[in-house]
Design a protein around this motif. Structure first.
Motif, PDB file in Angstrom:
ATOM      1  N   PHE A  21       0.856  -1.179   0.000  1.00 42.30           N
ATOM      2  CA  PHE A  21       0.000   0.000   0.000  1.00 42.30           C
ATOM      3  C   PHE A  21       0.891   1.228   0.000  1.00 42.30           C
ATOM      4  N   ALA A  22       0.308   2.357  -0.358  1.00 43.19           N
ATOM      5  CA  ALA A  22       1.113   3.564  -0.543  1.00 43.19           C
ATOM      6  C   ALA A  22       1.144   4.453   0.679  1.00 43.19           C
ATOM      7  N   GLY A  23       0.380   4.151   1.712  1.00 42.31           N
ATOM      8  CA  GLY A  23       0.397   4.977   2.907  1.00 42.31           C
ATOM      9  C   GLY A  23      -0.633   6.075   2.856  1.00 42.31           C
ATOM     10  N   GLY A  24      -0.559   6.980   3.815  1.00 46.82           N
ATOM     11  CA  GLY A  24      -1.560   8.028   3.947  1.00 46.82           C
ATOM     12  C   GLY A  24      -1.307   9.185   3.021  1.00 46.82           C
ATOM     13  N   PRO A  25      -2.083  10.257   3.172  1.00 46.59           N
ATOM     14  CA  PRO A  25      -1.871  11.451   2.361  1.00 46.59           C
ATOM     15  C   PRO A  25      -0.499  12.024   2.627  1.00 46.59           C
ATOM     16  N   ALA A  26       0.054  12.690   1.626  1.00 51.80           N
ATOM     17  CA  ALA A  26       1.423  13.179   1.751  1.00 51.80           C
ATOM     18  C   ALA A  26       1.556  14.231   2.832  1.00 51.80           C
ATOM     19  N   ALA A  27       0.550  15.040   3.028  1.00 51.10           N
ATOM     20  CA  ALA A  27       0.605  16.054   4.073  1.00 51.10           C
ATOM     21  C   ALA A  27      -0.814  16.379   4.489  1.00 51.10           C
ATOM     22  N   VAL A  28      -0.960  16.838   5.705  1.00 52.27           N
ATOM     23  CA  VAL A  28      -2.283  17.182   6.193  1.00 52.27           C
ATOM     24  C   VAL A  28      -2.856  18.300   5.335  1.00 52.27           C
ATOM     25  N   GLY A  29      -3.984  18.039   4.697  1.00 50.37           N
ATOM     26  CA  GLY A  29      -4.611  19.035   3.851  1.00 50.37           C
ATOM     27  C   GLY A  29      -3.971  19.177   2.490  1.00 50.37           C
ATOM     28  N   SER A  30      -3.060  18.273   2.134  1.00 54.81           N
ATOM     29  CA  SER A  30      -2.366  18.375   0.852  1.00 54.81           C
ATOM     30  C   SER A  30      -2.512  17.079   0.094  1.00 54.81           C
ATOM     31  N   GLY A  31      -2.512  17.154  -1.209  1.00 59.30           N
ATOM     32  CA  GLY A  31      -2.615  15.952  -2.018  1.00 59.30           C
ATOM     33  C   GLY A  31      -1.312  15.544  -2.651  1.00 59.30           C
ATOM     34  N   SER A  32      -0.203  16.188  -2.299  1.00 53.12           N
ATOM     35  CA  SER A  32       1.076  15.880  -2.920  1.00 53.12           C
ATOM     36  C   SER A  32       1.940  15.067  -1.981  1.00 53.12           C
ATOM     37  N   ARG A  33       2.791  14.220  -2.557  1.00 55.74           N
ATOM     38  CA  ARG A  33       3.667  13.381  -1.751  1.00 55.74           C
ATOM     39  C   ARG A  33       4.830  14.203  -1.222  1.00 55.74           C
ATOM     40  N   ALA A  34       5.196  13.931   0.021  1.00 55.59           N
ATOM     41  CA  ALA A  34       6.271  14.677   0.663  1.00 55.59           C
ATOM     42  C   ALA A  34       7.626  14.125   0.264  1.00 55.59           C
ATOM     43  N   ALA A  35       8.649  14.931   0.536  1.00 53.36           N
ATOM     44  CA  ALA A  35      10.010  14.512   0.236  1.00 53.36           C
ATOM     45  C   ALA A  35      10.652  13.784   1.405  1.00 53.36           C
ATOM     46  N   GLY A  36       9.945  13.636   2.533  1.00 57.84           N
ATOM     47  CA  GLY A  36      10.501  12.971   3.697  1.00 57.84           C
ATOM     48  C   GLY A  36      10.665  11.484   3.484  1.00 57.84           C
ATOM     49  N   VAL A  37      11.357  10.848   4.426  1.00 59.25           N
ATOM     50  CA  VAL A  37      11.645   9.420   4.327  1.00 59.25           C
ATOM     51  C   VAL A  37      10.478   8.619   4.903  1.00 59.25           C
ATOM     52  N   PRO A  38       9.901   7.680   4.152  1.00 56.35           N
ATOM     53  CA  PRO A  38       8.820   6.862   4.701  1.00 56.35           C
ATOM     54  C   PRO A  38       9.350   5.875   5.728  1.00 56.35           C
TER      55      PRO A  38
END
Length: 399
Positions: free
Chosen positions: A300-317
């Motif tokens: 699975f791809a995990g949760g939303p990239a950021a709270v209130g955002s639809g883009s994936r974050a650059a942080g480490v999963p």
């Protein structure tokens, strides 16, 4: 479609299969989240000076529930804290007896349970080099938590890298982590004194690759530890699992993988079957033991990239927690910007998001922990500003 085009498509598929490629994990965003009906819980303030509760981990066994972490005062000082319950609803703070300068400042970050008894790992960054000063903690007969005295080089020193997770099992207690020689373990029959095992064949790094251990679980035949191995000449890890009867002598197995970066970060038993969850690229993957072998399950791809955002974050999963009860898995993950909880009712073949009572961003000093017993689950959240706890229930898994 022409015969030539069919053959071309089949040829491309054959190349992809031969290369070990696999499809990207599906985000599952269109699937309705599981809603446990969260009910708030009260964790009373421990005795002593006031402070903000820091919740880091939770565990349960043999009719006892535990949550661990610490308290932070207005000046940034910390001290260890832990809570317990006999019914999962009413909680009390445990007495804490610290023995050392850094022990009195520990925040407990990993909890294990065996026969209803708690043990934990805590740490406080300090010293000339700013390394975590690690202590372990055991529960006394009267229920209080006491720091275990240990030499500095048991967990620290020039060969130290990290001390990861603690587990209780039929064989006693096990800690896994990493030293300069690669993956390492610490063993104890009673959590009163841990013996360091470093440089052990199969567990430590060798000519086949550099090893890293994340988590462990007790099994009837001893222990299972999970992590990854970085083969020589490569820049991406392969998922790995180690088995041991005594926590000292280990056997390494590399799990089914792909060309992506992969490692197993958490492991739990589902109806006695070991299941590991970890990274596959920028998503999450599952592996399950089948007889004497391990097989790749769902992702699975995990949760939303950021709270209130639809883009994936650059942080480490990362996978931050994994528990199981009544045939159901619950995984706590971070996609680099937000933490989320996912559940599987088929030993990791498919996953569904769990609705949380509030959003939690990823990052330092923010944590989500879960515990599960029967059809009830417990959620402990620290969003960096406040901590809170809830309990809820999940549908029964068909047997």
């Amino acid at each position: 479609m022409s015969t030539r085009r069919v053959l071309a498509v089949l040829g491309v598929l054959a190349v992809l299969v031969a290369a070990g490629c696999d499809p990207a994990p599906r985000r599952e965003a269109d699937e309705e989240p599981l809603r446990p009906g969260w009910q708030p819980l009260t964790l009373p303030a421990p005795p002593g000076p006031p402070g903000r509760a820091l919740l880091r981990d939770a565990t349960a066994c043999a009719g006892r529930w535990y949550a661990v972490g610490g308290l932070a005062d207005a000046d940034g000082g910390t001290r260890p804290a832990a809570w317990t319950s006999v019914d999962g609803t009413t909680w009390t703070a445990l007495p804490i007896a610290a023995d050392s300068f850094y022990g009195r400042q520990n925040v407990l970050y990993s909890a294990g349970c065996r026969d209803g008894v708690l043990a934990a790992i805590g740490a406080k960054v300090g010293g000339a080099h700013g390394y975590p000063r690690v202590s372990t903690w055991r529960q006394r007969v009267d229920g209080g938590l006491v720091e275990v005295s240990a030499s500095f080089e048991t967990y620290g020193g020039p060969k130290a890298v990290n001390v990861s997770r603690l587990a209780g099992g039929p064989a006693g207690w096990l800690i896994v982590g990493n030293r300069s020689s690669g993956a390492a373990s610490w063993v104890s029959p009673d959590a009163a004194d841990f013996a360091l095992v470093e440089g052990a064949p199969e567990l430590a790094s060798d000519g086949r690759g550099a090893t890293w251990a994340f988590d462990a679980v007790g099994v009837p035949e001893g222990w299972l530890a999970v992590g990854g191995v970085l083969p020589a000449g490569r820049i991406d890890r392969d998922p790995a699992v180690w088995s041991s009867v005594d926590g000292r002598n280990w056997r390494r197995s590399v799990l089914p993988g792909s060309e992506r970066y992969e490692e197993a970060q958490r492991v739990a038993l589902v109806d006695g079957v070991p299941v590991a969850v970890g990274l596959r690229g920028d998503g999450f993957a599952t592996w399950r033991r089948a007889g004497d072998d391990w097989v790749a399950a769902g992702g699975f791809a995990g949760g939303p990239a950021a709270v209130g955002s639809g883009s994936r974050a650059a942080g480490v999963p990362s996978v931050d927690g994994l528990v199981a009860a009544e045939g159901r898995l619950l995984a706590v993950v971070s996609d680099g910007a937000a933490r989320s909880v996912w559940t599987s009712a088929d030993r990791g073949d498919s996953w569904r998001p769990v609705a949380l009572p509030l959003p939690v961003a990823a990052g330092a000093q923010r944590d989500v922990a879960v515990a599960a017993v029967g059809e009830r689950i417990w959620l402990f959240v620290d969003d960096g500003e406040r901590s809170a706890a809830w309990s809820g229930s999940t549908p029964a898994v068909p047997r």
